[in-house]
Design an enzyme around this catalytic site. Sequence first.
Site, PDB file in Angstrom:
ATOM      1  N   SER A  56       0.703  -1.384  -0.040  1.00  0.00           N
ATOM      2  CA  SER A  56      -0.029   0.050   0.198  1.00  0.00           C
ATOM      3  C   SER A  56       0.895   1.323   0.007  1.00  0.00           C
ATOM      4  O   SER A  56       0.659   2.300  -0.667  1.00  0.00           O
ATOM      5  CB  SER A  56      -0.908   0.072   1.247  1.00  0.00           C
ATOM      6  N   PHE A  57       2.111   0.996   0.569  1.00  0.00           N
ATOM      7  CA  PHE A  57       2.843   2.378   0.592  1.00  0.00           C
ATOM      8  C   PHE A  57       3.584   2.837  -0.908  1.00  0.00           C
ATOM      9  O   PHE A  57       3.405   4.019  -1.065  1.00  0.00           O
ATOM     10  CB  PHE A  57       3.939   2.137   1.559  1.00  0.00           C
ATOM     11  N   VAL A  81      -4.635  -3.439   1.476  1.00  0.00           N
ATOM     12  CA  VAL A  81      -4.909  -4.211   2.769  1.00  0.00           C
ATOM     13  C   VAL A  81      -3.949  -3.858   3.610  1.00  0.00           C
ATOM     14  O   VAL A  81      -2.690  -4.114   3.463  1.00  0.00           O
ATOM     15  CB  VAL A  81      -5.252  -5.558   2.483  1.00  0.00           C
ATOM     16  N   LEU A  82      -4.226  -3.121   4.939  1.00  0.00           N
ATOM     17  CA  LEU A  82      -3.307  -2.928   5.754  1.00  0.00           C
ATOM     18  C   LEU A  82      -4.197  -3.384   7.124  1.00  0.00           C
ATOM     19  O   LEU A  82      -4.978  -3.218   7.570  1.00  0.00           O
ATOM     20  CB  LEU A  82      -3.037  -1.496   6.202  1.00  0.00           C
ATOM     21  N   GLU A  86       1.664  -5.321  15.892  1.00  0.00           N
ATOM     22  CA  GLU A  86       1.988  -4.942  17.305  1.00  0.00           C
ATOM     23  C   GLU A  86       2.612  -3.548  17.328  1.00  0.00           C
ATOM     24  O   GLU A  86       3.377  -3.121  18.289  1.00  0.00           O
ATOM     25  CB  GLU A  86       2.697  -6.033  17.927  1.00  0.00           C
ATOM     26  N   THR A  87       3.097  -2.919  16.261  1.00  0.00           N
ATOM     27  CA  THR A  87       4.247  -1.890  16.066  1.00  0.00           C
ATOM     28  C   THR A  87       3.267  -0.681  15.483  1.00  0.00           C
ATOM     29  O   THR A  87       2.323  -0.911  15.010  1.00  0.00           O
ATOM     30  CB  THR A  87       5.409  -2.109  15.162  1.00  0.00           C
ATOM     31  N   HIS A  89       3.829   0.664  12.657  1.00  0.00           N
ATOM     32  CA  HIS A  89       4.043   0.581  11.219  1.00  0.00           C
ATOM     33  C   HIS A  89       2.761   0.937  10.668  1.00  0.00           C
ATOM     34  O   HIS A  89       2.410   1.599   9.551  1.00  0.00           O
ATOM     35  CB  HIS A  89       4.611  -0.824  10.771  1.00  0.00           C
TER      36      HIS A  89
END
EC number: 2.5.1.78
Length: 154
Positions: A56-57, A81-82, A86-87, A89
């Site tokens: 996606s970036f 799709v994102l 746990e970060t 990002h």
Amino acid sequence: MKILKGTASARGMRVAIVGACFNGPIADALVSGAQQTFLDLGGSEDMLTVVRVPGSFEIPCTLKKLLSSGMEYHAIVACGVLIKGETSHYDLIADQVAARVSELSVEYGLPITFSVITAPSVDSAWQRAGIKGSHLGVSGMETALEMANLFEKL
């Protein structure tokens, strides 16, 4: 009083889909849904360009390249799709992609729909890809076409 409204018709429309490959099966479902909707609404395959990018970036820079290529599009659908991890990002990517897609749409005066799923889990993402409810690829294409037809009237 004059009221203008677009219709979700692909007849005579040149449209592009920029689809991320990351989160493969879900991303593929979005792109396939958008493609099929374009055809179902009267579009022809020779008027549809599908560009697949790694994630996606990469969508905004690809949109910019398409928009400056000289090819005249009536609308573009951005699919990706994102899924939250746990970060931080996810938050960084989601915010930047949404902002850049919106900026490009305004800058070029072209309907670019944001059909990028941002979800807390894989199950939730699938729900937005047509498995248990809405289909963001389908609705993104419908909206893109409706806006493109409206822009033709403005």
